[in-house]
Design an enzyme around this catalytic site. Structure first.
Site, mmCIF file in Angstrom:
data_model
loop_
_atom_site.group_PDB
_atom_site.id
_atom_site.type_symbol
_atom_site.label_atom_id
_atom_site.label_comp_id
_atom_site.label_asym_id
_atom_site.label_seq_id
_atom_site.Cartn_x
_atom_site.Cartn_y
_atom_site.Cartn_z
ATOM 1 N N ASP A 22 -35.627 -3.262 -13.131
ATOM 2 C CA ASP A 22 -35.940 -2.062 -13.928
ATOM 3 C C ASP A 22 -37.289 -2.199 -14.632
ATOM 4 O O ASP A 22 -37.401 -1.964 -15.840
ATOM 5 C CB ASP A 22 -34.850 -1.801 -14.971
ATOM 6 C CG ASP A 22 -33.453 -1.794 -14.398
ATOM 7 O OD1 ASP A 22 -33.303 -1.481 -13.208
ATOM 8 O OD2 ASP A 22 -32.504 -2.110 -15.147
ATOM 9 N N GLU A 61 -30.584 8.234 -11.269
ATOM 10 C CA GLU A 61 -30.904 7.572 -12.528
ATOM 11 C C GLU A 61 -32.367 7.137 -12.530
ATOM 12 O O GLU A 61 -33.118 7.426 -11.601
ATOM 13 C CB GLU A 61 -29.992 6.373 -12.753
ATOM 14 C CG GLU A 61 -30.088 5.285 -11.700
ATOM 15 C CD GLU A 61 -29.065 4.179 -11.900
ATOM 16 O OE1 GLU A 61 -28.076 4.395 -12.618
ATOM 17 O OE2 GLU A 61 -29.262 3.083 -11.330
#
Length: 535
Positions: free
Chosen positions: A68, A235
């Site tokens: 991420d 997402e």
């Protein structure tokens, strides 16, 4: 300590992954031609074990588990951080002048924010108005997942935490920041509906001018389409502008672990609040022979005027045991105005001539522990560094304590000298590890799974200084050994299967461990990790 990631070549390779394809939306001959072009590029990438970069970038940017990732440029310097999960200090920072050579620059939080106790995910760096913000995720003590924010005057400065600003019942994760066509600031995030078997909308809500409080009402931008490649999840939004339009990069499907099906898509709109149109060619970043499950990233405009995209992917060699590495590729724009990442070939690999450090060493100089060492949140170790040795003291109420570092390659051997007591282990988390240690006159190989300790092998410990090691040539398996002085290495027990220790969302780590009763100490000298495949 600042560590430069330059060293031996990394080794990548493996088998392609499969993907669901989105049902195409007809757009005439131009659409068909574009789909055929992208499909051909994907087939070419899949046919090669190592998909190439554009020649100016190199992946991974930093070896090891850095999922991420977020990136910003302040002046001529690039800064990146990534998910911490359940490891402290939270959100390691790195900096670079050229996107090729990175050095460690501490961590955003030196102490865990008091409002949360775990799941520190998806930090999003923002440079806006002469200051730096990081929007991030944490799990509220006794509650759910929330989006929070911290601020600093410089990327490596002291960050003031302002706590959570968005906490929905189903959870709020994966924050991003954007300004609309009039310059109004917005928080962008995902409602974590998939955790409750629901759809997963991505929302935008106005921010106050201080950028640390929300204002107004939220607006849904997109939502997952379960029958498409997105599956149960969209997402990790990131929004940028190009050619007068807004572009939202987003990830879809299952992110993590051996069953992952992650990929990256994109949507665009004339206005920030929509309507949004998804690219019929999605996913625009797919797996290839070198990388699995790519997605969740941030774009940055380089000092040379180019757009690049930093995101994560699992290396096919090492896969889940190594973790999700940060990879970087160029963004180009096709004739229809859609972004194309690395020419549609999937994640790129090491640039020719660039060497990546896949080993590490620490002789424990000075009096401060190197910033690459981490520990489980809520289990801060009692650490002393002096005279070329690291000493760990077991705290009250604990049966073991450790510091650990991420693996840098799928094949490795870690060794450390133990003058008296202590051990080396492979760590999955606070309650999952396997360790070879000397304690109370015994040398023992033992494992802890879900907090339950089990002895695997034991013998009377040799006297004097002892060297212990853990090595792996096959992901998911490791062997332990020991030696005295200049003697040969001797196996300690049988090869250990690591699958029961693997976290769902991160790779394994190498740890230095003290066990026993409160007040017991272990000392370590000359820690070394080498890449076995490089020999």
């Amino acid at each position: 300590m600042i560590v430069s990631w330059v060293g031996n070549d990394a080794h990548r390779g493996g088998k392609d992954a499969e993907f669901l394809t989105e049902k195409p939306v007809a757009r005439g001959r131009l659409f068909i031609l574009r789909m055929l072009t992208l499909f051909a590029a994907f087939i070419m990438a899949s046919a090669s074990l190592l998909a190439q970069t554009d020649g100016t970038l190199s992946s991974p940017i930093i070896p090891g588990d850095h999922p991420d990732p977020s990136i910003i440029r302040v002046g001529k310097t690039y800064w990146t951080t990534s998910t911490a999960g359940n490891w402290a200090p939270e959100f390691s920072l790195y900096r670079s002048e050229d996107l090729l050579h990175w050095v460690s620059a501490g961590a955003i939080f030196q102490h865990t924010p008091e409002w949360a106790d775990r799941d520190f995910w998806a930090p999003e760096l923002v440079s806006d108005g002469g200051r730096v913000l990081v929007y991030y995720v944490g799990r509220k003590r006794g509650g759910g997942l929330c989006v929070a924010v911290a601020t600093a005057s410089t990327p490596d400065g002291h960050y003031e935490d302002h706590g959570p600003i968005m906490c929905q019942e189903d959870g709020s994760i994966d924050p991003a920041f954007a300004r609309d066509e009039s310059g109004k600031p917005f928080l962008i995030w995902k409602e974590d509906g998939n955790s409750q078997g629901k759809l997963t909308p991505i929302f935008a809500q106005p921010l106050a001018e201080d950028l640390i409080h929300v204002a107004g009402e939220k607006t849904q931008l997109i939502v997952n389409e379960p029958e498409s490649w997105e599956g149960g999840v969209v997402e990790a939004p990131y929004i940028m502008r190009h050619g007068g339009k807004f572009y939202m990069f987003y990830a879809g499907n299952a992110c993590c672990g051996t069953g992952c099906k992650y990929a990256e898509g994109v949507a665009r709109a004339d206005h920030l609040l929509g309507p949004w149109e998804k690219d019929p060619a999605n996913p625009i970043i797919r797996p290839n022979g070198a990388w699995k499950c790519p997605g969740h990233g941030t774009a940055v405009h380089t000092s040379q005027g180019k757009d690049v995209f930093l995101y994560h992917a699992y290396p096919t060699s090492g896969f889940a045991f190594l973790g999700r590495e940060s990879v970087i590729d160029s963004i180009e724009w096709d004739a229809q105005g859609w972004p194309v990442v690395n020419q549609g070939r999937g994640p790129g690999t090491l640039r020719a001539g660039v060497k990546l450090a896949v080993g590490m060493s620490d002789s424990f100089p000075g009096t401060k522990l190197d910033g690459e060492w981490k520990w489980p949140i809520g289990h801060e170790p009692d650490v002393q560094v002096a005279s070329g040795a690291l000493t760990l003291t077991l705290p009250e109420g604990a049966s073991q304590s450790f510091v650990a570092r991420t693996l840098l390659s799928p094949t490795y051997k870690a060794t450390v000298e133990i003058p008296a007591e202590g051990g080396v282990g492979l760590i999955g988390g606070a309650e999952n590890d396997v360790t070879l240690s000397r304690h109370d006159g015994k040398l023992e190989l033992w494992s802890v799974e879900r907090g339950q300790r089990r002895s695997l092998w034991t013998m009377d410990a040799p006297a004097g200084a002892l060297w212990v090691s853990v090595a792996s040539m096959t992901p998911g398996e490791a062997g332990f050994s020991y030696k005295i002085a200049s003697g040969a290495w001797i196996h300690a027990g049988e090869t250990v299967n690591l699958k029961g220790l693997l976290p769902w969302d991160s790779g394994m780590r190498i740890g230095l461990v003290v066990d026993g009763k409160a007040g017991d100490q272990a000392s370590f000298r000359q820690f070394l990790v080498t890449d076995q495949a490089a020999k």
